[in-house]
Design a protein around this motif. Structure first.
Motif, PDB file in Angstrom:
ATOM      1  N   UNK A   1       4.399   0.960 -12.555  1.00 29.39           N
ATOM      2  CA  UNK A   1       4.943   1.020 -11.331  1.00 29.39           C
ATOM      3  C   UNK A   1       4.008   0.372 -10.191  1.00 29.39           C
ATOM      4  N   UNK A   2       4.761  -0.448  -9.507  1.00 28.97           N
ATOM      5  CA  UNK A   2       4.019  -1.328  -8.510  1.00 28.97           C
ATOM      6  C   UNK A   2       3.791  -0.343  -7.152  1.00 28.97           C
ATOM      7  N   UNK A   3       2.557  -0.274  -6.765  1.00 29.08           N
ATOM      8  CA  UNK A   3       2.282   0.659  -5.727  1.00 29.08           C
ATOM      9  C   UNK A   3       3.195   0.704  -4.541  1.00 29.08           C
ATOM     10  N   UNK A   4       3.748   1.539  -4.037  1.00 30.43           N
ATOM     11  CA  UNK A   4       4.504   1.711  -2.723  1.00 30.43           C
ATOM     12  C   UNK A   4       3.478   1.300  -1.456  1.00 30.43           C
ATOM     13  N   UNK A   5       4.207   0.132  -0.813  1.00 30.23           N
ATOM     14  CA  UNK A   5       3.253  -0.056   0.212  1.00 30.23           C
ATOM     15  C   UNK A   5       3.419   0.976   1.461  1.00 30.23           C
ATOM     16  N   UNK A   6       2.467   1.696   1.811  1.00 28.57           N
ATOM     17  CA  UNK A   6       2.850   2.855   2.873  1.00 28.57           C
ATOM     18  C   UNK A   6       2.059   2.767   4.158  1.00 28.57           C
ATOM     19  N   UNK A   7       2.549   3.387   5.113  1.00 28.67           N
ATOM     20  CA  UNK A   7       1.763   3.281   6.446  1.00 28.67           C
ATOM     21  C   UNK A   7       2.081   4.729   6.800  1.00 28.67           C
ATOM     22  N   UNK A   8       1.037   5.195   7.767  1.00 32.30           N
ATOM     23  CA  UNK A   8       0.975   6.329   8.311  1.00 32.30           C
ATOM     24  C   UNK A   8       1.198   6.292   9.851  1.00 32.30           C
ATOM     25  N   UNK A   9       2.090   7.093  10.390  1.00 30.18           N
ATOM     26  CA  UNK A   9       2.249   7.158  12.007  1.00 30.18           C
ATOM     27  C   UNK A   9       1.512   8.421  12.326  1.00 30.18           C
ATOM     28  N   UNK A  10       0.209   8.301  13.066  1.00 32.94           N
ATOM     29  CA  UNK A  10      -0.466   9.475  13.532  1.00 32.94           C
ATOM     30  C   UNK A  10      -1.623   9.885  12.317  1.00 32.94           C
ATOM     31  N   UNK A  11      -2.639  10.091  13.077  1.00 29.90           N
ATOM     32  CA  UNK A  11      -3.796  10.406  12.151  1.00 29.90           C
ATOM     33  C   UNK A  11      -4.584  11.706  12.813  1.00 29.90           C
ATOM     34  N   UNK A  12      -3.875  12.810  13.006  1.00 27.96           N
ATOM     35  CA  UNK A  12      -4.367  14.115  13.429  1.00 27.96           C
ATOM     36  C   UNK A  12      -4.749  14.782  12.318  1.00 27.96           C
ATOM     37  N   UNK A  27      -2.276   6.345  -7.574  1.00 28.92           N
ATOM     38  CA  UNK A  27      -2.042   5.009  -8.004  1.00 28.92           C
ATOM     39  C   UNK A  27      -0.449   4.442  -7.682  1.00 28.92           C
ATOM     40  N   UNK A  28       0.327   5.584  -7.599  1.00 30.19           N
ATOM     41  CA  UNK A  28       1.919   5.261  -6.718  1.00 30.19           C
ATOM     42  C   UNK A  28       1.594   4.758  -5.654  1.00 30.19           C
ATOM     43  N   UNK A  29       0.719   4.905  -4.685  1.00 31.66           N
ATOM     44  CA  UNK A  29       0.673   4.394  -3.364  1.00 31.66           C
ATOM     45  C   UNK A  29      -0.529   3.377  -2.877  1.00 31.66           C
ATOM     46  N   UNK A  30      -0.251   2.523  -2.037  1.00 30.29           N
ATOM     47  CA  UNK A  30      -1.343   1.855  -1.376  1.00 30.29           C
ATOM     48  C   UNK A  30      -1.063   1.994   0.134  1.00 30.29           C
ATOM     49  N   UNK A  31      -2.213   2.629   0.854  1.00 24.03           N
ATOM     50  CA  UNK A  31      -1.998   2.940   2.182  1.00 24.03           C
ATOM     51  C   UNK A  31      -2.498   1.749   2.894  1.00 24.03           C
ATOM     52  N   UNK A  32      -1.670   1.103   3.557  1.00 25.85           N
ATOM     53  CA  UNK A  32      -2.038  -0.286   4.193  1.00 25.85           C
ATOM     54  C   UNK A  32      -2.203  -0.262   5.681  1.00 25.85           C
ATOM     55  N   UNK A  33      -1.776   0.647   6.141  1.00 26.26           N
ATOM     56  CA  UNK A  33      -1.593   0.575   7.790  1.00 26.26           C
ATOM     57  C   UNK A  33      -1.691   2.266   8.206  1.00 26.26           C
TER      58      UNK A  33
END
Length: 338
Positions: A1-12, A27-33
């Protein structure tokens, strides 16, 4: 499975504790932003993740597939709407939205855009709730006649944070109440009737810090309760049925473990102390028997989410389920108004 390109809005707290550890280690995710005003903290803790100043930078990034929204509750709706319109899948920290009409609109937009929207009701994977769910399913209690769940704490002082300010979506009902309501709906479905009260009991409180909810299923009665003035906590769960009773004390360890830097796979992850095991009493065990507590698994949410995004499998929590929680919250708040 290709990692899901993921971003977070908020870092509290939510982004740091309940989301980033899974996105960085699974491994299912790649946190990119990440979009946050805490740029230095995010860079220090997340390594090579791109830190941007505004949510719009994330929404407009065509490479991002999944957006996790952990901003204050009043921003859930506009941020989710923008992300869905931009073709992103969306996860929203609970509560889903502040107003049910917003939730209805988001569910329709997600359907039209053929994208996933899911509220992060991670407490379905608390160790105690998993234990209660398994025991009910086993039939050991017979037909359930009474279910009571508490989320009590001793926090007598009002804190200087948005959750305790007079802003949309603040207060303990939207916070802890959303968890307890979701758990009850997950077990029993939508109730026949809803009753409840909220109160601001602490000196200087701007929003509710107490609630008592009654959901009627006839003959089943569900009670959900939370208070900020509980020094000595009673049972977390009391479940009674035609064949037996189950009493469970203690709280799930995963939140504290995450705050300590632990992640799934670490020694002792999701495992409670034996003294917190619940007790089942029935005809076979009139003196009571200890029921080992299930292992907590917050990672199950993100495992199922990845399957939903990549393979079209069932979601861990649907937008419709999140909407039903908000409808009950609105009903209780309406009844509590003077």
């Amino acid at each position: 499975m290709k990692p899901i390109q993921t971003a977070l809005i908020g870092y509290g707290l939510s982004g740091q504790v309940f989301h980033a550890p899974f996105l960085k280690t699974m491994p299912q995710y790649e946190l990119v932003a990440v979009s946050t005003s805490k740029a230095e903290k995010a860079k220090q803790e997340l390594g090579d993740v791109t830190v941007v100043a505004t949510p719009e930078d994330i929404v407009q990034d065509k490479e991002i597939e999944l957006v996790i929204i952990t901003a204050p509750n009043e921003y859930h709706y506009p941020l989710a709407k923008a992300a869905l319109k931009a073709g992103k899948h969306v996860v929203m920290e609970k509560p889903f939205v502040v107003h049910s009409q917003e939730g209805k609109e988001l569910v329709e937009i997600a359907k039209d855009q053929e994208r996933i929207i899911s509220p992060f009701h991670n407490r379905r994977w608390d160790d105690d709730f998993l234990t209660v769910k398994k025991l009910i399913s086993s039939g050991a209690l017979g037909q359930i006649t009474s279910y009571e769940a508490h989320y009590d704490r001793y926090r007598p002082q009002v804190r200087d944070r948005w959750r305790e300010k007079d802003v949309p979506g603040a207060g303990i009902l939207y916070d802890l109440g959303a968890h307890l309501i979701d758990q009850a709906l997950h077990l029993f479905g939508k109730p026949d009737q809803v009753h409840g009260i909220t109160k601001a009991q602490r000196a200087g409180a701007e929003v509710d810090d107490y609630f008592h909810i009654m959901l009627e299923y006839s003959p089943l009665q569900v009670i959900l309760h939370s208070s900020s003035f509980v020094r000595a906590a009673g049972p977390k769960f009391e479940v009674h049925g035609t064949e037996g009773s189950f009493i469970k004390y203690g709280t799930d360890p995963q939140e504290n473990q995450l705050k300590e830097g632990k992640v799934p796979g670490d020694d002792g992850w999701g495992v409670s102390h034996e003294e917190n095991d619940g007790v089942l009493t029935n005809d076979k065990h009139p003196e009571g028997i200890r029921i080992p507590t299930e292992t907590g698994r917050y990672e199950s949410y993100y495992e199922q989410l990845a399957e939903g995004i990549r393979k079209g499998e069932s979601l861990p929590v649907t937008g419709q389920e999140g909407l039903e929680v908000i409808e009950i919250i609105e009903s209780i708040l309406q009844a509590s108004r003077p």
